[in-house]
Motif scaffolding. Sequence first.
Motif, PDB file in Angstrom:
ATOM      1  N   ALA A  25       0.820  -1.219   0.000  1.00 33.46           N
ATOM      2  CA  ALA A  25       0.000   0.000   0.000  1.00 33.46           C
ATOM      3  C   ALA A  25       0.851   1.265   0.000  1.00 33.46           C
ATOM      4  CB  ALA A  25      -0.929   0.002   1.216  1.00 33.46           C
ATOM      5  N   PHE A  26       2.102   1.142   0.381  1.00 32.53           N
ATOM      6  CA  PHE A  26       2.977   2.309   0.428  1.00 32.53           C
ATOM      7  C   PHE A  26       3.683   2.466  -0.909  1.00 32.53           C
ATOM      8  CE2 PHE A  26       2.061   1.744   4.807  1.00 32.53           C
ATOM      9  CZ  PHE A  26       2.128   3.018   5.355  1.00 32.53           C
ATOM     10  N   PRO A  27       3.769   3.699  -1.388  1.00 31.72           N
ATOM     11  CA  PRO A  27       4.355   3.929  -2.710  1.00 31.72           C
ATOM     12  C   PRO A  27       5.867   3.704  -2.723  1.00 31.72           C
ATOM     13  CG  PRO A  27       4.002   6.018  -1.613  1.00 31.72           C
ATOM     14  CD  PRO A  27       3.407   4.952  -0.725  1.00 31.72           C
ATOM     15  N   SER A  28       6.387   3.653  -3.909  1.00 35.63           N
ATOM     16  CA  SER A  28       7.836   3.630  -4.085  1.00 35.63           C
ATOM     17  C   SER A  28       8.401   4.909  -3.473  1.00 35.63           C
ATOM     18  CB  SER A  28       8.136   3.576  -5.583  1.00 35.63           C
ATOM     19  OG  SER A  28       9.396   4.088  -5.853  1.00 35.63           O
ATOM     20  N   PRO A  29       9.621   4.870  -2.946  1.00 31.99           N
ATOM     21  CA  PRO A  29      10.182   6.104  -2.380  1.00 31.99           C
ATOM     22  C   PRO A  29      10.272   7.232  -3.408  1.00 31.99           C
ATOM     23  CG  PRO A  29      11.817   4.338  -2.376  1.00 31.99           C
ATOM     24  CD  PRO A  29      10.522   3.747  -2.817  1.00 31.99           C
ATOM     25  N   ASP A  30      10.424   6.885  -4.675  1.00 36.05           N
ATOM     26  CA  ASP A  30      10.479   7.907  -5.728  1.00 36.05           C
ATOM     27  C   ASP A  30       9.162   8.662  -5.870  1.00 36.05           C
ATOM     28  OD1 ASP A  30      13.100   7.153  -6.274  1.00 36.05           O
ATOM     29  OD2 ASP A  30      12.521   5.819  -7.923  1.00 36.05           O
ATOM     30  N   ASP A  31       8.070   8.040  -5.425  1.00 39.12           N
ATOM     31  CA  ASP A  31       6.746   8.644  -5.558  1.00 39.12           C
ATOM     32  C   ASP A  31       6.320   9.453  -4.336  1.00 39.12           C
ATOM     33  OD1 ASP A  31       6.461   7.563  -8.111  1.00 39.12           O
ATOM     34  OD2 ASP A  31       5.537   5.717  -7.350  1.00 39.12           O
ATOM     35  N   ILE A  32       7.177   9.514  -3.324  1.00 37.76           N
ATOM     36  CA  ILE A  32       6.841  10.285  -2.127  1.00 37.76           C
ATOM     37  C   ILE A  32       7.145  11.754  -2.403  1.00 37.76           C
ATOM     38  CG2 ILE A  32       7.365  10.680   0.312  1.00 37.76           C
ATOM     39  CD1 ILE A  32       8.046   7.675   0.479  1.00 37.76           C
ATOM     40  N   GLU A  33       6.110  12.557  -2.351  1.00 37.32           N
ATOM     41  CA  GLU A  33       6.223  13.991  -2.665  1.00 37.32           C
ATOM     42  C   GLU A  33       6.875  14.749  -1.509  1.00 37.32           C
ATOM     43  OE1 GLU A  33       5.044  15.707  -5.438  1.00 37.32           O
ATOM     44  OE2 GLU A  33       4.600  13.785  -6.389  1.00 37.32           O
ATOM     45  N   PRO A  34       7.597  15.811  -1.836  1.00 32.96           N
ATOM     46  CA  PRO A  34       8.067  16.682  -0.754  1.00 32.96           C
ATOM     47  C   PRO A  34       6.875  17.371  -0.103  1.00 32.96           C
ATOM     48  CG  PRO A  34       8.689  17.568  -2.908  1.00 32.96           C
ATOM     49  CD  PRO A  34       8.013  16.261  -3.154  1.00 32.96           C
ATOM     50  N   TRP A  35       7.033  17.706   1.147  1.00 38.25           N
ATOM     51  CA  TRP A  35       5.975  18.446   1.823  1.00 38.25           C
ATOM     52  C   TRP A  35       5.712  19.736   1.061  1.00 38.25           C
ATOM     53  CZ3 TRP A  35       7.286  18.418   7.770  1.00 38.25           C
ATOM     54  CH2 TRP A  35       7.187  17.111   8.243  1.00 38.25           C
ATOM     55  N   HIS A  36       4.459  20.136   0.997  1.00 39.52           N
ATOM     56  CA  HIS A  36       4.100  21.363   0.283  1.00 39.52           C
ATOM     57  C   HIS A  36       4.406  22.607   1.102  1.00 39.52           C
ATOM     58  CE1 HIS A  36       2.382  19.126  -2.995  1.00 39.52           C
ATOM     59  NE2 HIS A  36       1.713  18.396  -2.127  1.00 39.52           N
ATOM     60  N   GLN A  37       4.413  22.455   2.413  1.00 35.50           N
ATOM     61  CA  GLN A  37       4.765  23.568   3.291  1.00 35.50           C
ATOM     62  C   GLN A  37       5.821  23.087   4.266  1.00 35.50           C
ATOM     63  OE1 GLN A  37       1.070  24.715   5.110  1.00 35.50           O
ATOM     64  NE2 GLN A  37       0.637  26.183   3.494  1.00 35.50           N
ATOM     65  N   LEU A  38       6.788  23.934   4.499  1.00 33.18           N
ATOM     66  CA  LEU A  38       7.864  23.600   5.426  1.00 33.18           C
ATOM     67  C   LEU A  38       7.951  24.718   6.451  1.00 33.18           C
ATOM     68  CD1 LEU A  38      10.135  21.533   5.987  1.00 33.18           C
ATOM     69  CD2 LEU A  38      11.639  22.970   4.626  1.00 33.18           C
ATOM     70  N   ASN A  39       7.572  24.423   7.660  1.00 32.86           N
ATOM     71  CA  ASN A  39       7.620  25.394   8.741  1.00 32.86           C
ATOM     72  C   ASN A  39       9.048  25.901   8.909  1.00 32.86           C
ATOM     73  OD1 ASN A  39       8.019  26.273  11.594  1.00 32.86           O
ATOM     74  ND2 ASN A  39       5.826  25.799  11.709  1.00 32.86           N
ATOM     75  N   ALA A  40       9.187  27.179   9.194  1.00 32.14           N
ATOM     76  CA  ALA A  40      10.510  27.791   9.349  1.00 32.14           C
ATOM     77  C   ALA A  40      11.346  27.089  10.412  1.00 32.14           C
ATOM     78  CB  ALA A  40      10.376  29.278   9.665  1.00 32.14           C
TER      79      ALA A  40
END
Length: 140
Positions: A25-40
């Motif tokens: 059920a877990f995607p390939s590591p290549d398919d893991i998107e970066p977070w859209h927001q990154l707290n400072a």
Amino acid sequence: MSFETDVAQLRASANPQRIDQIAQAFPSPDDIEPWHQLNALLWPDLSENENSRRAQLPAALDEYQDELRRYIRRYDDLRARRLDALSNYDVGIAYRVSGPEVGLADALRAVANHIGCCRAQILWLLGEQDRLAIPQLALF
């Protein structure tokens, strides 16, 4: 009964079909998107001085890329070895009540989140590198 025996029984009683479903059920590591927001608070710690910051960027990028590779190796290990990739502590203490299947899913979810965060940090560093790039002057 010893702790090791308890852990061995918990591993043996895990539902193999469910373990396979979780891992698949877990995607390939290549398919893991970066977070859209990154707290400072999660931005890499760099100097406020732009010249110093510019000098720090290559080492910071190397560090975060190494960290990303470590997370990907761990994620791939969890997907491949499944329960064998979990420690006895994870199986016998942390997930004793909820079960090793939940332990595997939680471990995969946690590492996938680390991969997404690390990718966002790398993108942030690359953005800083672009922002701080010294413009090239035309020679003619």
